[in-house]
Design a protein around this motif. Structure first.
Motif, mmCIF file in Angstrom:
data_model
loop_
_atom_site.group_PDB
_atom_site.id
_atom_site.type_symbol
_atom_site.label_atom_id
_atom_site.label_comp_id
_atom_site.label_asym_id
_atom_site.label_seq_id
_atom_site.Cartn_x
_atom_site.Cartn_y
_atom_site.Cartn_z
ATOM 1 N N GLY A 139 -8.878 22.080 12.644
ATOM 2 C CA GLY A 139 -8.837 21.195 11.485
ATOM 3 C C GLY A 139 -8.697 19.751 11.882
ATOM 4 O O GLY A 139 -9.378 19.279 12.782
ATOM 5 N N GLU A 140 -7.791 19.042 11.211
ATOM 6 C CA GLU A 140 -7.550 17.638 11.544
ATOM 7 C C GLU A 140 -6.189 17.198 11.030
ATOM 8 O O GLU A 140 -5.610 17.821 10.142
ATOM 9 N N ASN A 141 -5.695 16.122 11.605
ATOM 10 C CA ASN A 141 -4.477 15.446 11.165
ATOM 11 C C ASN A 141 -4.899 14.029 10.814
ATOM 12 O O ASN A 141 -5.712 13.437 11.523
ATOM 13 N N GLY A 142 -4.340 13.486 9.745
ATOM 14 C CA GLY A 142 -4.797 12.157 9.386
ATOM 15 C C GLY A 142 -3.923 11.425 8.401
ATOM 16 O O GLY A 142 -2.850 11.894 8.000
ATOM 17 N N TRP A 143 -4.417 10.248 8.036
ATOM 18 C CA TRP A 143 -3.767 9.333 7.105
ATOM 19 C C TRP A 143 -4.788 8.888 6.069
ATOM 20 O O TRP A 143 -5.961 8.680 6.390
ATOM 21 N N ILE A 144 -4.334 8.721 4.825
ATOM 22 C CA ILE A 144 -5.172 8.161 3.765
ATOM 23 C C ILE A 144 -4.365 7.052 3.093
ATOM 24 O O ILE A 144 -3.185 7.224 2.796
ATOM 25 N N TYR A 145 -5.016 5.905 2.857
ATOM 26 C CA TYR A 145 -4.347 4.720 2.316
ATOM 27 C C TYR A 145 -4.828 4.427 0.898
ATOM 28 O O TYR A 145 -6.019 4.481 0.610
ATOM 29 N N PHE A 146 -3.869 4.088 0.028
ATOM 30 C CA PHE A 146 -4.138 3.814 -1.375
ATOM 31 C C PHE A 146 -3.483 2.497 -1.786
ATOM 32 O O PHE A 146 -2.716 1.904 -1.038
ATOM 33 N N ASP A 147 -3.745 2.097 -3.045
ATOM 34 C CA ASP A 147 -3.064 0.951 -3.652
ATOM 35 C C ASP A 147 -1.553 1.168 -3.603
ATOM 36 O O ASP A 147 -1.089 2.301 -3.512
ATOM 37 N N PRO A 148 -0.762 0.091 -3.745
ATOM 38 C CA PRO A 148 0.694 0.276 -3.830
ATOM 39 C C PRO A 148 1.072 1.006 -5.121
ATOM 40 O O PRO A 148 0.339 0.959 -6.109
ATOM 41 N N LEU A 149 2.219 1.667 -5.084
ATOM 42 C CA LEU A 149 2.695 2.382 -6.265
ATOM 43 C C LEU A 149 3.164 1.399 -7.326
ATOM 44 O O LEU A 149 3.777 0.380 -6.997
ATOM 45 N N PRO A 150 2.918 1.707 -8.593
ATOM 46 C CA PRO A 150 3.495 0.876 -9.662
ATOM 47 C C PRO A 150 5.022 0.973 -9.606
ATOM 48 O O PRO A 150 5.577 1.998 -9.209
ATOM 49 N N ALA A 151 5.701 -0.078 -9.992
ATOM 50 C CA ALA A 151 7.174 -0.105 -9.960
ATOM 51 C C ALA A 151 7.744 1.040 -10.787
ATOM 52 O O ALA A 151 7.250 1.348 -11.872
ATOM 53 N N GLY A 152 8.772 1.672 -10.264
ATOM 54 C CA GLY A 152 9.465 2.735 -10.976
ATOM 55 C C GLY A 152 8.788 4.100 -10.926
ATOM 56 O O GLY A 152 9.220 5.017 -11.615
ATOM 57 N N THR A 153 7.754 4.248 -10.141
ATOM 58 C CA THR A 153 7.045 5.527 -10.066
ATOM 59 C C THR A 153 7.937 6.588 -9.431
ATOM 60 O O THR A 153 8.482 6.385 -8.352
ATOM 61 N N LYS A 154 8.100 7.697 -10.109
ATOM 62 C CA LYS A 154 8.906 8.814 -9.600
ATOM 63 C C LYS A 154 8.100 10.098 -9.480
ATOM 64 O O LYS A 154 8.557 11.071 -8.910
ATOM 65 N N LYS A 155 6.885 10.082 -10.043
ATOM 66 C CA LYS A 155 6.055 11.281 -10.005
ATOM 67 C C LYS A 155 4.605 10.884 -9.751
ATOM 68 O O LYS A 155 4.103 9.934 -10.361
ATOM 69 N N LEU A 156 3.965 11.610 -8.856
ATOM 70 C CA LEU A 156 2.546 11.416 -8.551
ATOM 71 C C LEU A 156 1.857 12.771 -8.592
ATOM 72 O O LEU A 156 2.502 13.809 -8.521
ATOM 73 N N ARG A 199 0.819 -1.216 0.000
ATOM 74 C CA ARG A 199 0.000 0.000 0.000
ATOM 75 C C ARG A 199 0.852 1.266 0.000
ATOM 76 O O ARG A 199 2.047 1.229 0.257
ATOM 77 N N THR A 200 0.164 2.350 -0.276
ATOM 78 C CA THR A 200 0.747 3.688 -0.217
ATOM 79 C C THR A 200 -0.070 4.463 0.808
ATOM 80 O O THR A 200 -1.298 4.341 0.845
ATOM 81 N N ALA A 201 0.599 5.233 1.636
ATOM 82 C CA ALA A 201 -0.102 6.015 2.652
ATOM 83 C C ALA A 201 0.408 7.447 2.635
ATOM 84 O O ALA A 201 1.594 7.683 2.407
ATOM 85 N N ILE A 202 -0.513 8.375 2.845
ATOM 86 C CA ILE A 202 -0.095 9.764 2.997
ATOM 87 C C ILE A 202 -0.519 10.253 4.379
ATOM 88 O O ILE A 202 -1.571 9.877 4.894
ATOM 89 N N ARG A 203 0.351 11.053 4.977
ATOM 90 C CA ARG A 203 0.037 11.706 6.257
ATOM 91 C C ARG A 203 -0.198 13.169 5.936
ATOM 92 O O ARG A 203 0.605 13.805 5.256
ATOM 93 N N TYR A 204 -1.316 13.690 6.410
ATOM 94 C CA TYR A 204 -1.688 15.053 6.066
ATOM 95 C C TYR A 204 -2.126 15.848 7.294
ATOM 96 O O TYR A 204 -2.407 15.290 8.352
ATOM 97 N N ALA A 205 -2.178 17.156 7.112
ATOM 98 C CA ALA A 205 -2.760 18.072 8.088
ATOM 99 C C ALA A 205 -3.715 18.972 7.320
ATOM 100 O O ALA A 205 -3.386 19.444 6.226
ATOM 101 N N PHE A 206 -4.875 19.189 7.861
ATOM 102 C CA PHE A 206 -5.862 20.064 7.246
ATOM 103 C C PHE A 206 -6.177 21.182 8.228
ATOM 104 O O PHE A 206 -6.504 20.918 9.382
ATOM 105 N N ARG A 207 -6.023 22.411 7.787
ATOM 106 C CA ARG A 207 -6.261 23.573 8.658
ATOM 107 C C ARG A 207 -7.353 24.438 8.064
ATOM 108 O O ARG A 207 -7.279 24.839 6.900
ATOM 109 N N LYS A 208 -8.358 24.719 8.878
ATOM 110 C CA LYS A 208 -9.485 25.545 8.461
ATOM 111 C C LYS A 208 -9.261 26.988 8.871
ATOM 112 O O LYS A 208 -8.722 27.259 9.934
#
Length: 162
Positions: A121-138, A76-85
């Motif tokens: 706001g909030e702090n959190g995590w979002i989970y996605f599919d794994p990255l395709p091999a060789g990915t350098k840009k999203l 999987r791929t995960a991002i950690r984020y912060a959201f500020r209102k």
């Protein structure tokens, strides 16, 4: 004389109750209870974890979404984020509005999210599919009704969290 004793007992009882409540709050603030460490430990169950520090902001009208880090594993791929209102009692952030696209424009499927709300706001995590091999840009795409933004992400500086 008896009224003074009852008053003192009530005051002491109140002090004890409020001190106990503060103690429970203090336990939640201890570093070993840090949710980010628990999430990274969970990612390590997948095997090798690669972390990409991003720290880039995406403005959403007057609100700000900050992509802190991106983590990849074989599963999987995960991002950690912060959201500020800007407005304290504004809208709730819909994590389903966040899309992650590879360099070919293919969307990685989102599999879940978690967050901790704070008054600003909030702090959190979002989970996605794994990255395709060789990915350098999203591309992180925010798409919610009439609000859209994109944030390009270059995966250059990686850090192993092993």
């Amino acid at each position: 004389m008896r009224n003074v004793t009852v008053g003192m007992m009530i005051r002491r009882l109140l002090i004890f109750v409020f001190a106990a409540l503060l103690l429970f709050q203090l336990v939640d603030w201890l570093p070993w209870r840090d949710g980010n460490r628990l999430m990274i430990a969970d990612l390590k169950n997948d095997g090798r974890v690669t972390a990409y520090p991003v720290n880039r902001k995406l403005n959403m009208d007057d609100d700000t979404f900050t992509l802190k880090e991106l983590y990849t594993t074989s599963k999987r791929t995960a991002i950690r984020y912060a959201f500020r209102k800007k407005v304290r009692d504004g809208w709730s952030f819909p994590t389903a509005s966040v899309k992650l696209l590879d360099a070919s424009g293919n969307e990685l499927i989102q599999h879940g999210a978690s967050s901790t709300g704070v008054p600003w706001g909030e702090n959190g995590w979002i989970y996605f599919d794994p990255l395709p091999a060789g990915t350098k840009k999203l591309t992180l795409r925010y798409d919610w009704y009439d609000r859209q933004s994109e944030l390009p992400i270059l995966l250059e500086k990686e850090e192993s969290t092993q």
